[in-house]
Design an enzyme around this catalytic site. Structure first.
Site, PDB file in Angstrom:
ATOM      1  NE  ARG A 107      -1.024   0.506   4.849  1.00  0.00           N
ATOM      2  CZ  ARG A 107      -1.089   1.598   5.603  1.00  0.00           C
ATOM      3  NH1 ARG A 107      -1.684   2.672   5.163  1.00  0.00           N
ATOM      4  NH2 ARG A 107      -0.539   1.600   6.798  1.00  0.00           N
ATOM      5  CG  HIS A 108       1.138   5.681  -1.993  1.00  0.00           C
ATOM      6  ND1 HIS A 108       1.140   6.790  -1.170  1.00  0.00           N
ATOM      7  CD2 HIS A 108       1.979   5.953  -3.003  1.00  0.00           C
ATOM      8  CE1 HIS A 108       1.941   7.698  -1.674  1.00  0.00           C
ATOM      9  NE2 HIS A 108       2.470   7.220  -2.789  1.00  0.00           N
ATOM     10  N   PRO A 109       1.729   4.858   1.375  1.00  0.00           N
ATOM     11  CG  PRO A 109       3.752   5.905   1.881  1.00  0.00           C
ATOM     12  CD  PRO A 109       3.097   4.988   0.878  1.00  0.00           C
ATOM     13  CG  PHE A 133      -2.014   4.039  -4.308  1.00  0.00           C
ATOM     14  CD1 PHE A 133      -1.252   2.976  -4.761  1.00  0.00           C
ATOM     15  CD2 PHE A 133      -1.846   5.266  -4.903  1.00  0.00           C
ATOM     16  CE1 PHE A 133      -0.348   3.138  -5.790  1.00  0.00           C
ATOM     17  CE2 PHE A 133      -0.936   5.444  -5.940  1.00  0.00           C
ATOM     18  CZ  PHE A 133      -0.199   4.379  -6.388  1.00  0.00           C
TER      19      PHE A 133
END
Length: 186
Positions: free
Chosen positions: A25-27, A32
């Protein structure tokens, strides 16, 4: 790999705290991440409210976009661990091909997670000319950074880079704007 760490490095430089691993996942965006379809994974890249509304419609769950936990970008980040199982449950109901068609229809950025066999035969791989034609039973993969540019551009860039290397050694200067312009054209 340094250039792939821009988000992690920016977080570190801004806070002094090294980010911990969080999987795919995007932080800084939600959702996302990679999600399980019923035949593999799909990565979706929802980075704003408009895309989240489209995703909710795509999932046939428009009420998600109105859910107080997920209305804004920051709400989705704060409540990621409540949102993820909802999205994952919906994604498991269809296969990757169905999700591809739906995500394209609703204009939501995505990418299927492909096996090596799927990647080699994928239309994008062919379009990017990433595989060498098979010769004598041997198939080779082209380097992903190879640009396959027309010969005149390749020769011009090669000459420029050679000139630059020589000029640095001999302390010559070529105006930076010219170099940037030539490399931008290439």
């Amino acid at each position: 790999l340094f250039s792939m760490q821009v988000t992690n490095l920016a977080q570190f430089v801004a806070s002094g705290q090294a980010p911990s691993p969080i999987g795919n996942r995007h932080p800084l965006s939600a959702p996302f991440d990679s999600f399980e379809a019923n035949d593999g994974q799909v990565i979706i890249a929802v980075i704003n409210n408009t895309l989240f509304s489209r995703l909710a419609e795509c999932m046939q769950a428009p009420e998600l976009a109105e859910d107080a936990r997920f209305v804004t970008y920051f709400d989705r980040l704060k409540n990621y661990f409540e949102l993820r199982p909802i999205v994952e449950a919906e994604f498991k109901r269809r296969d990757r091909a169905e999700w591809e068609a739906r995500l394209i229809e609703f204009d939501v950025p995505f990418a299927p997670v492909l096996t090596a066999a799927e990647l080699v035969s994928h239309p994008q791989t062919e379009w990017l000319d990433m595989m060498e034609p098979e010769r004598n039973g041997l198939a080779l993969v082209r380097a992903p950074h190879a640009l396959h540019l027309p010969l005149w551009i390749t020769a011009s860039v090669s000459a420029l880079l050679a000139w630059r290397a020589a000029s640095e050694q001999l302390k010559w200067r070529l105006p930076g704007g010219i170099v940037r312009a030539l490399l931008t054209v290439a």
